[in-house]
Design a protein around this motif. Structure first.
Motif, short mmCIF file in Angstrom:
data_model
loop_
_atom_site.label_atom_id
_atom_site.label_comp_id
_atom_site.label_asym_id
_atom_site.label_seq_id
_atom_site.Cartn_x
_atom_site.Cartn_y
_atom_site.Cartn_z
N VAL A 212 -46.17 -56.24 -33.27
CA VAL A 212 -44.89 -55.96 -32.61
C VAL A 212 -44.28 -54.72 -33.26
O VAL A 212 -44.18 -54.65 -34.49
CB VAL A 212 -43.92 -57.15 -32.73
CG1 VAL A 212 -42.56 -56.79 -32.12
CG2 VAL A 212 -44.51 -58.38 -32.05
N ILE A 213 -43.89 -53.76 -32.44
CA ILE A 213 -43.29 -52.52 -32.95
C ILE A 213 -41.88 -52.42 -32.41
O ILE A 213 -41.67 -52.40 -31.20
CB ILE A 213 -44.09 -51.28 -32.52
CG1 ILE A 213 -45.59 -51.47 -32.80
CG2 ILE A 213 -43.57 -50.04 -33.26
CD1 ILE A 213 -46.47 -50.42 -32.14
N GLU A 214 -40.92 -52.36 -33.32
CA GLU A 214 -39.52 -52.20 -32.93
C GLU A 214 -38.92 -51.02 -33.65
O GLU A 214 -39.44 -50.57 -34.68
CB GLU A 214 -38.72 -53.47 -33.24
CG GLU A 214 -38.63 -53.78 -34.73
CD GLU A 214 -37.77 -54.99 -35.02
OE1 GLU A 214 -37.15 -55.53 -34.09
OE2 GLU A 214 -37.73 -55.40 -36.19
N ASN A 215 -37.83 -50.51 -33.12
CA ASN A 215 -37.16 -49.39 -33.77
C ASN A 215 -36.35 -49.86 -34.96
O ASN A 215 -36.39 -49.28 -36.03
CB ASN A 215 -36.25 -48.66 -32.79
CG ASN A 215 -35.64 -47.41 -33.39
OD1 ASN A 215 -36.30 -46.39 -33.53
ND2 ASN A 215 -34.38 -47.48 -33.78
N SER B 145 -47.18 -65.36 -36.50
CA SER B 145 -48.31 -64.63 -37.11
C SER B 145 -48.32 -63.15 -36.75
O SER B 145 -49.10 -62.39 -37.33
CB SER B 145 -49.64 -65.26 -36.66
OG SER B 145 -49.78 -65.17 -35.24
N ALA B 146 -47.48 -62.72 -35.81
CA ALA B 146 -47.48 -61.32 -35.40
C ALA B 146 -47.07 -60.41 -36.56
O ALA B 146 -46.14 -60.71 -37.30
CB ALA B 146 -46.55 -61.12 -34.22
N GLN B 147 -47.78 -59.30 -36.70
CA GLN B 147 -47.38 -58.27 -37.66
C GLN B 147 -46.26 -57.44 -37.03
O GLN B 147 -46.39 -56.97 -35.92
CB GLN B 147 -48.56 -57.36 -37.98
CG GLN B 147 -49.77 -58.07 -38.57
CD GLN B 147 -50.90 -57.10 -38.79
OE1 GLN B 147 -50.87 -56.29 -39.71
NE2 GLN B 147 -51.92 -57.17 -37.95
N LYS B 148 -45.17 -57.27 -37.76
CA LYS B 148 -44.02 -56.55 -37.21
C LYS B 148 -43.83 -55.23 -37.94
O LYS B 148 -43.83 -55.19 -39.17
CB LYS B 148 -42.74 -57.41 -37.33
CG LYS B 148 -41.56 -56.81 -36.59
CD LYS B 148 -40.38 -57.77 -36.55
CE LYS B 148 -39.70 -57.88 -37.88
NZ LYS B 148 -38.43 -58.65 -37.82
N ILE B 149 -43.66 -54.18 -37.17
CA ILE B 149 -43.40 -52.85 -37.71
C ILE B 149 -42.00 -52.44 -37.28
O ILE B 149 -41.70 -52.37 -36.08
CB ILE B 149 -44.43 -51.84 -37.20
CG1 ILE B 149 -45.85 -52.24 -37.63
CG2 ILE B 149 -44.11 -50.42 -37.70
CD1 ILE B 149 -46.95 -51.45 -36.97
N ASN B 150 -41.14 -52.17 -38.25
CA ASN B 150 -39.77 -51.75 -38.00
C ASN B 150 -39.65 -50.28 -38.40
O ASN B 150 -39.75 -49.93 -39.57
CB ASN B 150 -38.81 -52.63 -38.83
CG ASN B 150 -37.36 -52.30 -38.61
OD1 ASN B 150 -36.94 -51.16 -38.74
ND2 ASN B 150 -36.55 -53.31 -38.32
N ALA B 151 -39.48 -49.40 -37.40
CA ALA B 151 -39.53 -47.96 -37.66
C ALA B 151 -38.44 -47.49 -38.61
O ALA B 151 -38.68 -46.62 -39.45
CB ALA B 151 -39.45 -47.20 -36.34
N VAL B 152 -37.24 -48.04 -38.51
CA VAL B 152 -36.16 -47.64 -39.41
C VAL B 152 -36.51 -48.03 -40.85
O VAL B 152 -36.30 -47.24 -41.78
CB VAL B 152 -34.82 -48.26 -38.98
CG1 VAL B 152 -33.77 -48.09 -40.07
CG2 VAL B 152 -34.33 -47.62 -37.69
N GLU B 153 -37.06 -49.24 -41.03
CA GLU B 153 -37.46 -49.64 -42.37
C GLU B 153 -38.57 -48.75 -42.91
O GLU B 153 -38.57 -48.37 -44.08
CB GLU B 153 -37.90 -51.10 -42.37
CG GLU B 153 -36.76 -52.09 -42.12
CD GLU B 153 -37.23 -53.54 -42.10
OE1 GLU B 153 -38.45 -53.77 -42.28
OE2 GLU B 153 -36.38 -54.43 -41.89
#
Length: 309
Positions: free
Chosen positions: A95-98, A117-125
Motif C-alpha cells: 500500500v502506497i500513501e502520501n 500483512s500489507a507493507q505500507k509506504i508513507n511518502a511523507v515519512e
C-alpha cells in the motif's frame, strides 16, 4: 518571447521501453512453455495515480496496481473512499500513501479492515520532511524529486519482499526510473541559475517544492494559500493584498492549482491574465494518459516557458 526548444526536457513516452520488465499493470496469464502457471502479480494499492504510476514503472508486468484516485476532477483532500476501495485494500500486498494528512482515508480503511500483512509506504515519512517551528508541513512531496527517488527505492524493496524471484528486476527498474528524474533536477537548477530570487504567486502550496528547488520565491500571502487549501473563505483584506501582486506586477508567474479552483482563485487567475502575467496550471494527480515523468516534464517546461516570456 518564444519558448527555447533547447531548454526543454524531452517527454518520456518511451520510458516503458527502457524498463526491464515493461510497463503496465497487466497480469501474466499466457503459457510460459512449462507445466507451472505464471506467478500471480503483486497486488499494489496506491492512494493516487501519482504513486500508482511509479509502482507500475518499477513493477512492470509483475504488479497489479489499483489507484484509488485517478480522476483529475477529484480533490484528494476531501475524497471519500468506497467499498470497492476497501476490497482492494483488503487484498493488497503493498500500500502506497502520501501521508501528512493528505490521504487519511487509506489509514482509516486499513484500520477498519483485516489486512494486517500489507507493507505500507508513507511518502511523507520516507521524505523525512517535518513542519517548521512556525509553520505547517507541505505534504505535497511528489513535487520534490529527491523524495520521489527515495519512494521509488522503497517501492522496489517492498515489491522484492513480496516477490523475491523478481527482486533484481524491481531494483533495476527503480534505477531506470530514478535516472529519468535527473534531467528534471537539472532543469530546476537551470531555472534557479537564470531566475533565482524572482517572485511567483500560487493559489495553494501544491507546487512549492518544485518552485523552491528552482530558486523562486513565493510572494503569496500565507493566509491566502492556507485558506484555499483548507477550503476556507479568504478575508477581503488578504484577497486585496493577493490581487495587488498581479496588478502591481510584483510576480513573474502564477502557478495555479486547477484541481481546487473556486471564486477567489478565479479572481486571482483573472487578475494575472489581465496584467499579462503567465499562468502555469498544475494538478495534484496525473492527467489522463500521462505517466509521472512525462507529467513532471510538462510542469517544469511550462514553468520555464512562463519565466522567459
Amino acid at each position: 518571447m518564444s519558448p527555447r526548444p533547447s531548454r526543454h526536457l524531452a517527454l518520456t513516452g518511451g520510458l516503458c521501453l527502457a524498463l526491464l520488465t515493461g510497463c503496465g499493470s497487466s497480469t501474466d496469464s499466457g503459457d510460459d512453455g512449462g507445466d507451472s502457471a505464471a506467478p500471480s502479480p503483486v497486488k499494489v494499492v496506491a492512494s493516487t495515480n501519482v504513486y500508482g504510476s511509479i509502482a507500475e514503472r518499477i513493477g512492470g508486468d509483475h504488479v497489479e496496481v489499483t489507484s484509488v484516485i485517478s480522476d483529475p476532477a477529484q480533490d484528494p483532500h476531501s475524497y471519500e473512499a468506497d467499498t470497492r476501495n476497501q476490497l482492494a485494500l483488503s487484498k493488497a500486498q503493498v500500500v502506497i500513501e502520501n501521508g501528512g494528512g493528505y490521504d487519511d482515508f487509506v489509514d482509516r480503511m486499513l484500520k477498519s479492515g483485516d489486512n494486517t500483512s500489507a507493507q505500507k509506504i508513507n511518502a511523507v515519512e520516507v521524505s523525512g520532511k517535518r513542519a517548521s517551528a512556525d509553520g505547517e508541513l507541505n505534504e505535497h512531496v511528489w513535487y520534490d524529486f529527491p523524495t520521489v527517488a527515495k519512494v521509488a527505492d522503497r517501492i522496489a524493496a517492498a515489491l522484492g519482499k513480496a516477490d523475491p524471484d523478481d527482486a533484481a528486476a524491481f531494483e533495476k527498474n527503480a534505477e531506470t526510473f530514478k535516472a529519468k528524474l535527473t534531467p528534471l533536477e537539472s532543469e530546476e537548477a537551470q531555472i534557479k541559475k537564470e531566475h533565482g530570487g524572482e517572485g511567483i504567486g500560487i493559489t495553494e502550496p501544491v507546487p512549492l517544492y518544485l518552485t523552491g528547488a528552482s530558486g523562486l520565491v513565493d510572494r503569496t500571502p500565507e493566509e491566502f494559500s492556507e485558506a484555499v487549501e483548507e477550503g476556507d473563505d479568504v478575508s477581503p483584506k488578504v484577497l486585496k493584498e493577493t490581487l495587488a501582486l498581479y496588478s502591481g506586477k510584483k510576480v513573474r508567474a502564477l502557478v495555479y492549482n486547477q484541481q481546487t479552483s473556486g471564486p477567489q482563485t478565479e479572481k486571482v487567475k483573472k487578475a494575472a491574465e489581465s496584467a499579462g502575467i503567465p499562468v502555469v496550471p498544475v494538478t495534484e494527480t496525473l492527467p489522463k494518459g500521462e505517466d509521472y515523468v512525462g507529467w513532471m516534464t510538462s510542469n517544469v517546461n511550462a514553468l520555464s516557458d512562463a519565466l522567459t516570456r
